[in-house]
Enzyme design. Sequence first.
Site, PDB file in Angstrom:
ATOM      1  CB  THR A  36      58.037  14.917 -81.398  1.00 27.37           C
ATOM      2  OG1 THR A  36      57.307  13.701 -81.292  1.00 27.37           O
ATOM      3  CG2 THR A  36      57.498  15.762 -82.535  1.00 27.37           C
TER       4      THR A  36
ATOM      5  CG  HIS B 288      54.865  15.254 -74.194  1.00 25.70           C
ATOM      6  ND1 HIS B 288      55.699  16.096 -74.881  1.00 25.70           N
ATOM      7  CD2 HIS B 288      54.449  14.313 -75.086  1.00 25.70           C
ATOM      8  CE1 HIS B 288      55.803  15.683 -76.144  1.00 25.70           C
ATOM      9  NE2 HIS B 288      55.045  14.610 -76.296  1.00 25.70           N
TER      10      HIS B 288
ATOM     11  CE  LYS C 162      57.954  12.364 -74.264  1.00 27.21           C
ATOM     12  NZ  LYS C 162      58.001  10.996 -74.809  1.00 27.21           N
TER      13      LYS C 162
ATOM     14  CB  ALA D 266      49.662  -5.211 -76.185  1.00 32.80           C
ATOM     15  CB  ALA D 267      49.531  -3.754 -70.948  1.00 32.92           C
ATOM     16  N   GLY D 268      50.082  -0.805 -72.667  1.00 34.98           N
ATOM     17  CA  GLY D 268      50.364   0.610 -72.407  1.00 34.98           C
ATOM     18  C   GLY D 268      49.354   1.551 -73.052  1.00 34.98           C
TER      19      GLY D 268
ATOM     20  N   PRO E 147      59.442   9.111 -84.514  1.00 36.94           N
ATOM     21  CG  PRO E 147      60.527  11.178 -84.566  1.00 36.94           C
ATOM     22  CD  PRO E 147      60.399   9.890 -85.320  1.00 36.94           C
TER      23      PRO E 147
ATOM     24  CG  PHE F  30      53.527   6.722 -85.987  1.00 39.58           C
ATOM     25  CD1 PHE F  30      53.754   6.197 -87.252  1.00 39.58           C
ATOM     26  CD2 PHE F  30      54.294   6.268 -84.940  1.00 39.58           C
ATOM     27  CE1 PHE F  30      54.727   5.227 -87.459  1.00 39.58           C
ATOM     28  CE2 PHE F  30      55.263   5.284 -85.129  1.00 39.58           C
ATOM     29  CZ  PHE F  30      55.479   4.761 -86.397  1.00 39.58           C
TER      30      PHE F  30
ATOM     31  CB  THR G 270      59.632   2.915 -78.316  1.00 40.60           C
ATOM     32  OG1 THR G 270      58.587   1.958 -78.371  1.00 40.60           O
ATOM     33  CG2 THR G 270      60.097   3.121 -76.886  1.00 40.60           C
TER      34      THR G 270
HETATM   35  N1  NAI Z   1      55.851   7.781 -82.190  1.00 43.77           N
HETATM   36  C1  NAI Z   1      54.698   8.242 -81.700  1.00 43.77           C
HETATM   37  O1  NAI Z   1      53.834   8.742 -82.442  1.00 43.77           O
HETATM   38  C2  NAI Z   1      54.454   8.147 -80.240  1.00 43.77           C
HETATM   39  C3  NAI Z   1      55.432   7.652 -79.440  1.00 43.77           C
HETATM   40  N2  NAI Z   1      55.204   7.474 -78.117  1.00 43.77           N
HETATM   41  C4  NAI Z   1      56.265   6.808 -77.390  1.00 43.77           C
HETATM   42  O2  NAI Z   1      55.864   5.457 -77.201  1.00 43.77           O
HETATM   43  C5  NAI Z   1      56.426   4.938 -75.999  1.00 43.77           C
HETATM   44  C6  NAI Z   1      55.316   4.347 -75.152  1.00 43.77           C
HETATM   45  O3  NAI Z   1      54.480   5.386 -74.691  1.00 43.77           O
HETATM   46  P1  NAI Z   1      53.211   5.054 -73.778  1.00 43.77           P
HETATM   47  O4  NAI Z   1      52.332   4.067 -74.450  1.00 43.77           O
HETATM   48  O5  NAI Z   1      52.653   6.371 -73.378  1.00 43.77           O
HETATM   49  O6  NAI Z   1      53.907   4.357 -72.515  1.00 43.77           O
HETATM   50  P2  NAI Z   1      53.268   3.331 -71.463  1.00 43.77           P
HETATM   51  O7  NAI Z   1      54.177   3.373 -70.279  1.00 43.77           O
HETATM   52  O8  NAI Z   1      51.819   3.602 -71.287  1.00 43.77           O
HETATM   53  O9  NAI Z   1      53.413   1.910 -72.184  1.00 43.77           O
HETATM   54  C7  NAI Z   1      54.598   1.186 -72.325  1.00 43.77           C
HETATM   55  C8  NAI Z   1      54.250  -0.283 -72.236  1.00 43.77           C
HETATM   56  O10 NAI Z   1      55.406  -1.044 -72.591  1.00 43.77           O
HETATM   57  C9  NAI Z   1      55.472  -2.134 -71.695  1.00 43.77           C
HETATM   58  N3  NAI Z   1      56.829  -2.677 -71.712  1.00 43.77           N
HETATM   59  C10 NAI Z   1      57.889  -2.303 -70.966  1.00 43.77           C
HETATM   60  N4  NAI Z   1      58.971  -3.045 -71.299  1.00 43.77           N
HETATM   61  C11 NAI Z   1      58.565  -3.901 -72.278  1.00 43.77           C
HETATM   62  C12 NAI Z   1      59.212  -4.910 -73.032  1.00 43.77           C
HETATM   63  N5  NAI Z   1      60.510  -5.201 -72.851  1.00 43.77           N
HETATM   64  N6  NAI Z   1      58.505  -5.591 -73.970  1.00 43.77           N
HETATM   65  C13 NAI Z   1      57.200  -5.324 -74.171  1.00 43.77           C
HETATM   66  N7  NAI Z   1      56.526  -4.364 -73.479  1.00 43.77           N
HETATM   67  C14 NAI Z   1      57.205  -3.673 -72.548  1.00 43.77           C
HETATM   68  C15 NAI Z   1      55.012  -1.574 -70.361  1.00 43.77           C
HETATM   69  O11 NAI Z   1      54.644  -2.604 -69.446  1.00 43.77           O
HETATM   70  C16 NAI Z   1      53.835  -0.729 -70.814  1.00 43.77           C
HETATM   71  O12 NAI Z   1      52.642  -1.479 -70.885  1.00 43.77           O
HETATM   72  C17 NAI Z   1      57.192   6.101 -75.367  1.00 43.77           C
HETATM   73  O13 NAI Z   1      58.551   6.026 -75.733  1.00 43.77           O
HETATM   74  C18 NAI Z   1      56.547   7.327 -76.004  1.00 43.77           C
HETATM   75  O14 NAI Z   1      57.411   8.418 -76.031  1.00 43.77           O
HETATM   76  C19 NAI Z   1      54.031   7.820 -77.536  1.00 43.77           C
HETATM   77  C20 NAI Z   1      53.031   8.370 -78.282  1.00 43.77           C
HETATM   78  C21 NAI Z   1      53.155   8.568 -79.712  1.00 43.77           C
HETATM   79  O1  LIG Z   2      55.276   9.953 -74.620  1.00 38.16           O
HETATM   80  C1  LIG Z   2      54.394  10.472 -75.371  1.00 38.16           C
HETATM   81  O2  LIG Z   2      53.226  10.628 -75.009  1.00 38.16           O
HETATM   82  C2  LIG Z   2      54.782  10.872 -76.718  1.00 38.16           C
HETATM   83  N1  LIG Z   2      55.953  10.551 -77.136  1.00 38.16           N
HETATM   84  C3  LIG Z   2      56.509  10.840 -78.423  1.00 38.16           C
HETATM   85  C4  LIG Z   2      57.688  11.776 -78.279  1.00 38.16           C
HETATM   86  O3  LIG Z   2      58.478  11.631 -77.330  1.00 38.16           O
HETATM   87  O4  LIG Z   2      57.853  12.643 -79.132  1.00 38.16           O
HETATM   88  C5  LIG Z   2      55.464  11.294 -79.413  1.00 38.16           C
HETATM   89  C6  LIG Z   2      54.407  12.170 -78.832  1.00 38.16           C
HETATM   90  O5  LIG Z   2      54.972  13.404 -78.566  1.00 38.16           O
HETATM   91  C7  LIG Z   2      53.795  11.545 -77.585  1.00 38.16           C
END
Ligand code: NAI
Ligand SMILES: O=C(O)C1=N[C@H](C(=O)O)C[C@H](O)C1
Length: 251
Positions: free
Chosen positions: A147, A136, A140, A12-14, A107, A109, A80
């Site tokens: 994706t 990106h 990252k 939630a902090a990310g 991967p 949304f 994730t």
């Molecule tokens: N499927 C989609 O549409 C999208 C997927 N992503 C993916 O989402 C993931 C997160 O991306 P961001 O938010 O940019 O990363 P971020 O690094 O900003 O946030 C990750 C958060 O998870 C926390 N965290 C780490 N270990 C944890 C645990 N065991 N339990 C709970 N929280 C924990 C961290 O402290 C941090 O606050 C990445 O894998 C990214 O590729 C990102 C954007 C869109």
């Molecule tokens: O880390 C990101 O930012 C994103 N991660 C996802 C991915 O690895 O495909 C989704 C989106 O591209 C953003």
Amino acid sequence: MSERIRVAVLGAAGRMGSTVVRAVQEAPDLELVATLDAGDDVGALADSGVQVAVDFTVPSATEANVLALVDAGIHAVVGTTGWTDESLGRVRSRLEARPGAGVLIAPNFALGAVLAMTFASRAARYFDSVEVIELHHPDKVDAPSGTARHTAAGIAAARAAAGVGPSPDATTSALDGARGADVDGVRVHSVRLRGLVAHEEILLGNPGEMLTLRHDSFDRVSFMPGVLLGIREVGARPGLTVGLEHFLDLG
Ligand SMILES: NC(=O)C1=CN([C@@H]2O[C@H](COP(=O)(O)OP(=O)(O)OC[C@H]3O[C@@H](n4cnc5c(N)ncnc54)[C@H](O)[C@@H]3O)[C@@H](O)[C@H]2O)C=CC1
Ligand SMILES: O=C(O)C1=N[C@H](C(=O)O)C[C@H](O)C1
């Protein structure tokens, strides 16, 4: 109004987690009841009345989170990245003991990204060559993006089903990495650049022509309609679903 769906957000902090927190708070049919980040105990959600948990954490943590959610009988919507066939297999096995539980791992949304992936797999059989470029933000941690991996896997499956061979490539000498990563036989190139959010291009080539499919997420709000759809639908779709396309009517 019927009862609101009780939601927890992991990570939630990310960047994504905090955006999901706001989207859930603004949705009249959803109730945010828990926010967790690194160091918090997912198992503690078992008695919280949470119905759906959303996971946007890190590739090294997400599988353990999802297994704990399944054990607790909580549906999971997971954005994730970093999933493998093996880790997906472990989720499927765990779900056998919880036949009513639903897990959606997607991967991407963003609806435009899902459509671009779908169009790419439909087009892939009609072109000699196909390569993927993902671009990106530099914070990252994984490459290629989830994706791009999903896109390449869909393209490879469609080409194999149609009996189309590999993209032509006469390269016999190259610096390491110059031709990108090989994902199921499809070349995937990763760019990391300050100022970017999340972008992908799929290049499809034939003699004398090229089709480019491009999707841009300029803001993380682009992912929210898909995340909210996942939260609302996952309880009605038991088992493991990989990819938001399966929750959409794409014909
Ligand atoms: N499927 C989609 O549409 C999208 C997927 N992503 C993916 O989402 C993931 C997160 O991306 P961001 O938010 O940019 O990363 P971020 O690094 O900003 O946030 C990750 C958060 O998870 C926390 N965290 C780490 N270990 C944890 C645990 N065991 N339990 C709970 N929280 C924990 C961290 O402290 C941090 O606050 C990445 O894998 C990214 O590729 C990102 C954007 C869109
Ligand atoms: O880390 C990101 O930012 C994103 N991660 C996802 C991915 O690895 O495909 C989704 C989106 O591209 C953003």
